[in-house]
Design a protein around this motif. Structure first.
Motif, PDB file in Angstrom:
ATOM      1  N   ASN A  14       0.782  -1.309   0.098  1.00  0.00           N
ATOM      2  CA  ASN A  14      -0.058  -0.057   0.031  1.00  0.00           C
ATOM      3  C   ASN A  14       0.869   1.319   0.099  1.00  0.00           C
ATOM      4  N   SER A  15       2.243   1.139  -0.027  1.00  0.00           N
ATOM      5  CA  SER A  15       3.173   2.278   0.209  1.00  0.00           C
ATOM      6  C   SER A  15       3.273   3.042  -1.188  1.00  0.00           C
ATOM      7  N   TYR A  16       3.905   4.199  -1.052  1.00  0.00           N
ATOM      8  CA  TYR A  16       4.364   4.914  -1.919  1.00  0.00           C
ATOM      9  C   TYR A  16       5.531   4.297  -2.815  1.00  0.00           C
ATOM     10  N   LEU A  17       6.185   3.161  -2.484  1.00  0.00           N
ATOM     11  CA  LEU A  17       7.123   2.448  -3.088  1.00  0.00           C
ATOM     12  C   LEU A  17       6.661   1.068  -3.604  1.00  0.00           C
ATOM     13  N   ALA A  18       5.638   0.896  -3.878  1.00  0.00           N
ATOM     14  CA  ALA A  18       4.825  -0.195  -4.448  1.00  0.00           C
ATOM     15  C   ALA A  18       4.657  -0.192  -5.941  1.00  0.00           C
ATOM     16  N   GLN A  20       2.487  -0.546  -8.088  1.00  0.00           N
ATOM     17  CA  GLN A  20       1.350  -0.155  -9.155  1.00  0.00           C
ATOM     18  C   GLN A  20       1.445   1.423  -9.217  1.00  0.00           C
ATOM     19  N   HIS A  21       2.736   1.981  -8.727  1.00  0.00           N
ATOM     20  CA  HIS A  21       3.044   3.168  -8.974  1.00  0.00           C
ATOM     21  C   HIS A  21       3.737   3.414 -10.292  1.00  0.00           C
ATOM     22  N   ALA A  22       2.949   4.429 -11.002  1.00  0.00           N
ATOM     23  CA  ALA A  22       3.347   4.719 -12.583  1.00  0.00           C
ATOM     24  C   ALA A  22       4.861   4.661 -12.623  1.00  0.00           C
ATOM     25  N   ASP A  23       5.623   5.298 -11.969  1.00  0.00           N
ATOM     26  CA  ASP A  23       7.063   5.362 -12.158  1.00  0.00           C
ATOM     27  C   ASP A  23       7.816   4.402 -11.521  1.00  0.00           C
ATOM     28  N   GLN A  24       7.104   3.481 -10.914  1.00  0.00           N
ATOM     29  CA  GLN A  24       7.811   2.145 -10.083  1.00  0.00           C
ATOM     30  C   GLN A  24       8.928   1.481 -10.798  1.00  0.00           C
ATOM     31  N   LEU A  25       8.403   1.153 -12.200  1.00  0.00           N
ATOM     32  CA  LEU A  25       9.548   0.199 -12.925  1.00  0.00           C
ATOM     33  C   LEU A  25      10.574   1.121 -13.143  1.00  0.00           C
ATOM     34  N   ALA A  26      10.703   2.321 -13.657  1.00  0.00           N
ATOM     35  CA  ALA A  26      11.688   3.416 -13.943  1.00  0.00           C
ATOM     36  C   ALA A  26      12.581   3.587 -12.654  1.00  0.00           C
ATOM     37  N   ARG A  27      12.012   3.572 -11.421  1.00  0.00           N
ATOM     38  CA  ARG A  27      12.708   3.668 -10.228  1.00  0.00           C
ATOM     39  C   ARG A  27      13.325   2.309  -9.904  1.00  0.00           C
ATOM     40  N   LEU A  28      12.883   1.436 -10.146  1.00  0.00           N
ATOM     41  CA  LEU A  28      13.473  -0.022  -9.748  1.00  0.00           C
ATOM     42  C   LEU A  28      14.713   0.037 -10.841  1.00  0.00           C
ATOM     43  N   ARG A  29      14.501   0.361 -11.952  1.00  0.00           N
ATOM     44  CA  ARG A  29      15.743   0.181 -12.858  1.00  0.00           C
ATOM     45  C   ARG A  29      17.094   1.252 -12.477  1.00  0.00           C
ATOM     46  N   GLN A 173       6.947   4.418   9.239  1.00  0.00           N
ATOM     47  CA  GLN A 173       5.604   4.539   9.566  1.00  0.00           C
ATOM     48  C   GLN A 173       4.523   3.863   8.686  1.00  0.00           C
ATOM     49  N   SER A 174       4.940   3.983   7.243  1.00  0.00           N
ATOM     50  CA  SER A 174       4.167   3.432   6.218  1.00  0.00           C
ATOM     51  C   SER A 174       4.198   1.977   5.697  1.00  0.00           C
ATOM     52  N   ILE A 175       5.735   1.650   5.910  1.00  0.00           N
ATOM     53  CA  ILE A 175       6.166   0.380   5.624  1.00  0.00           C
ATOM     54  C   ILE A 175       6.393  -0.654   6.671  1.00  0.00           C
ATOM     55  N   GLY A 176       7.264   0.142   7.792  1.00  0.00           N
ATOM     56  CA  GLY A 176       8.006  -0.795   8.850  1.00  0.00           C
ATOM     57  C   GLY A 176       9.218  -0.966   8.685  1.00  0.00           C
TER      58      GLY A 176
END
Ligand SMILES: C[S@@+](CC[C@H](N)C(=O)[O-])C[C@H]1O[C@@H](n2cnc3c(N)ncnc32)[C@H](O)[C@@H]1O
Length: 265
Positions: A14-18, A20-29, A173-176
């Protein structure tokens, strides 16, 4: 104080790192570009059978799993994640939907169990470490790699320290997440009874246009709305941080990346 738990359920999905975030693949790269060479170097330290069975736990966008399948021809490379959407088109790997918190593997299934940038985000990290040791065959290796944000708290720059502390608080707080535990990894592997424990630590900086700088910027940008929502920073702070990173006079240590490995005898 408003905590993110009051807004949504705590946890990675559910976090901002998950994913489903539109930019997640680019961030993981951007993450892979910084850390793949370091992870590949860690595998050089391991003494492996000719066709090893390798597990990459929480494999993300899978560049390392893909590299492992090429590096060890005939190996069985299993890549797991709670969200496998970015793993599906990688040749030579087996993809399994698997929650490291709750799902198991039979004892002694793998010659290597590897997890990168995963356990720091899971509050049951110590328990998962103990379970992962059981998945390793006698003679095999556990390789854990994680990021510590301690260097960013040591900065003399008050703005960078504020933004860094806000990011650490948001992750907690959001992930632990525990963004300081990476530096304790070698001791934790020894405490699990592993032998031949080794480790390497890399320092990543911001403000120097390095791959670490790009990863830091992508992660902070993705965190921006959540940081603002919780009042941990202001929009002026985020704008000033962008200008600080672009200032040729500024560069500072932001993170360490710890690769630690140990053998099950
Ligand atoms: C920061 S990314 C790192 C990805 C990859 N290990 C890498 O270093 O390139 C963390 C990954 O862990 C996955 N993840 C989060 N919680 C998980 C869980 N409970 N079980 C398995 N994977 C999980 C996320 O979906 C995400 O792909």
């Amino acid at each position: 104080m408003t905590t993110i738990e009051s807004i949504e359920e705590r946890g990675y999905t559910n976090s901002y790192l998950a994913d489903q975030h539109a930019d997640q693949l680019a961030r993981l790269r951007t993450l892979e570009r910084v850390f793949d060479p370091l992870s590949q170097a860690a595998f050089d330290w391991l003494d492996l059978p000719r066709k090893p069975a390798i597990l990459d736990l929480g494999a993300g966008a899978g560049s390392l799993a893909g590299w492992l399948s090429k590096q060890y021809p005939g190996a069985t490379v299993t890549a797991t994640d709670i969200d496998t959407r970015f793993l599906l088109d990688i040749p030579g790997i087996q993809v399994v939907t698997h929650n490291a918190r709750t799902d198991d593997f039979p004892a002694a299934s793998f010659d290597v169990v590897h997890a990168r940038a995963l356990l720091c985000h899971l509050s049951e990290r110590e328990h998962i470490l103990a379970r992962a040791v059981r998945w390793v065959r006698p003679g095999g290796w556990l390789v854990i790699e994680d990021v510590s944000l301690q260097p960013s708290l040591n900065t003399a720059n008050p703005l960078f320290r504020k933004v860094a502390q806000a990011g650490i608080t948001l992750l907690e707080q959001s992930i632990g997440s525990d963004m300081l535990w990476a530096e304790t990894l070698p001791g934790r592997l020894s405490a699990q009874g592993l032998s031949n424990v080794g480790h390497r630590t890399f320092e990543g900086r911001i403000g120097d246009n390095s791959p670490a700088d790009t990863f830091w910027a992508a992660t902070t940008a993705q965190a921006g709305p959540a940081l603002l929502k919780l009042g941990l920073v202001t929009q002026d702070d985020l704008d000033a941080m962008i200008n600080l990173r672009a200032d040729p006079a500024f560069s500072d240590a932001a993170l360490t990346f710890v690769s630690a490995w140990g053998q099950v005898l």
